[in-house]
Design an enzyme around this catalytic site. Sequence first.
Site, short mmCIF file in Angstrom:
data_model
loop_
_atom_site.label_atom_id
_atom_site.label_comp_id
_atom_site.label_asym_id
_atom_site.label_seq_id
_atom_site.Cartn_x
_atom_site.Cartn_y
_atom_site.Cartn_z
N ASN A 1 -36.24 4.76 -23.32
CA ASN A 1 -36.62 6.15 -23.13
C ASN A 1 -37.99 6.28 -23.79
O ASN A 1 -38.07 6.36 -25.02
CB ASN A 1 -35.61 7.10 -23.76
CG ASN A 1 -35.98 8.56 -23.52
OD1 ASN A 1 -37.12 8.85 -23.13
ND2 ASN A 1 -35.06 9.47 -23.76
N ARG B 1 -44.45 16.78 -16.32
CA ARG B 1 -43.41 15.78 -16.62
C ARG B 1 -42.92 15.08 -15.35
O ARG B 1 -42.08 14.19 -15.42
CB ARG B 1 -42.22 16.44 -17.33
CG ARG B 1 -42.53 16.90 -18.72
CD ARG B 1 -41.28 17.41 -19.42
NE ARG B 1 -41.66 18.32 -20.48
CZ ARG B 1 -41.96 17.94 -21.73
NH1 ARG B 1 -41.90 16.68 -22.07
NH2 ARG B 1 -42.31 18.83 -22.64
N HIS C 1 -45.02 9.72 -19.16
CA HIS C 1 -45.82 10.49 -18.21
C HIS C 1 -47.29 10.06 -18.14
O HIS C 1 -48.02 10.51 -17.27
CB HIS C 1 -45.73 11.98 -18.55
CG HIS C 1 -44.32 12.44 -18.71
ND1 HIS C 1 -43.37 12.28 -17.73
CD2 HIS C 1 -43.66 13.01 -19.77
CE1 HIS C 1 -42.21 12.75 -18.15
NE2 HIS C 1 -42.36 13.19 -19.40
N HIS D 1 -34.02 9.10 -19.24
CA HIS D 1 -34.44 10.38 -19.83
C HIS D 1 -33.21 11.25 -20.00
O HIS D 1 -32.40 11.36 -19.06
CB HIS D 1 -35.47 11.08 -18.95
CG HIS D 1 -36.76 10.32 -18.87
ND1 HIS D 1 -37.72 10.39 -19.85
CD2 HIS D 1 -37.18 9.41 -17.98
CE1 HIS D 1 -38.72 9.58 -19.54
NE2 HIS D 1 -38.41 8.96 -18.41
N ASP E 1 -47.62 -1.46 -18.43
CA ASP E 1 -48.06 -2.86 -18.30
C ASP E 1 -47.19 -3.79 -19.13
O ASP E 1 -46.84 -4.89 -18.69
CB ASP E 1 -49.52 -3.00 -18.76
CG ASP E 1 -50.51 -2.47 -17.72
OD1 ASP E 1 -50.08 -2.23 -16.57
OD2 ASP E 1 -51.69 -2.31 -18.07
N SER F 1 -33.10 14.53 -20.47
CA SER F 1 -33.22 15.73 -19.62
C SER F 1 -33.62 15.32 -18.21
O SER F 1 -34.12 14.21 -17.99
CB SER F 1 -34.28 16.67 -20.21
OG SER F 1 -35.56 16.03 -20.20
C1 DQA Z 1 -37.58 12.80 -22.48
C2 DQA Z 1 -38.37 13.65 -21.50
C3 DQA Z 1 -39.85 13.64 -21.86
O1 DQA Z 1 -40.57 14.46 -20.95
C4 DQA Z 1 -40.04 14.20 -23.25
O2 DQA Z 1 -41.41 14.12 -23.61
C5 DQA Z 1 -39.21 13.49 -24.25
C6 DQA Z 1 -37.81 13.24 -23.92
C7 DQA Z 1 -36.06 12.89 -22.21
O3 DQA Z 1 -35.35 12.04 -22.73
O4 DQA Z 1 -35.61 13.80 -21.51
O5 DQA Z 1 -39.64 13.20 -25.36
O6 DQA Z 1 -37.96 11.44 -22.34
#
Ligand code: DQA
Length: 139
Positions: free
Chosen positions: A71, A108, A77, A97, A84, A99
Amino acid sequence: MNILVLNGPNLSTLGRREPEVYGTKTLADLESLLTGRAKELGVQLRFRQSNHEGQLIDWIETEPSDAIIINPGALSHYSLVLADALRGSGKPVVEVHISNVFRREPERHRMVTAAAAKGVISGLGFDGYMAALDYLARI
Ligand code: DQA
């Protein structure tokens, strides 16, 4: 089988960081959940978390593993260097992720590191890591 579980910037504060988005469980809770499942699967896990891009890349390059669950947090992003490194590892990578980033702000929706992953799971909370573990243990 050895799987490296990498968590990027700000995932150290899970549990108190935006609980309405990421829930109330901590990174330690996540690691113990995964450890339990890994035991059932007969898989070894190695957990690493860093707020620093270069440290994550160093681990990708040096930590012995057969596969990677990552993660990358917000690095996902925009970090071409992390993409790489993941691509360069030659290992199967599943990006997770917590979320559903596609239900969030447009910035995002761009997923640079995801292009280096075999698959991406977004929006299933900690279950996404569990699904990634089950998948990698199977292949
Ligand atoms: C995240 C989603 C990313 O956009 C955010 O910056 C995070 C957590 C997630 O696990 O949902 O730090 O990776």
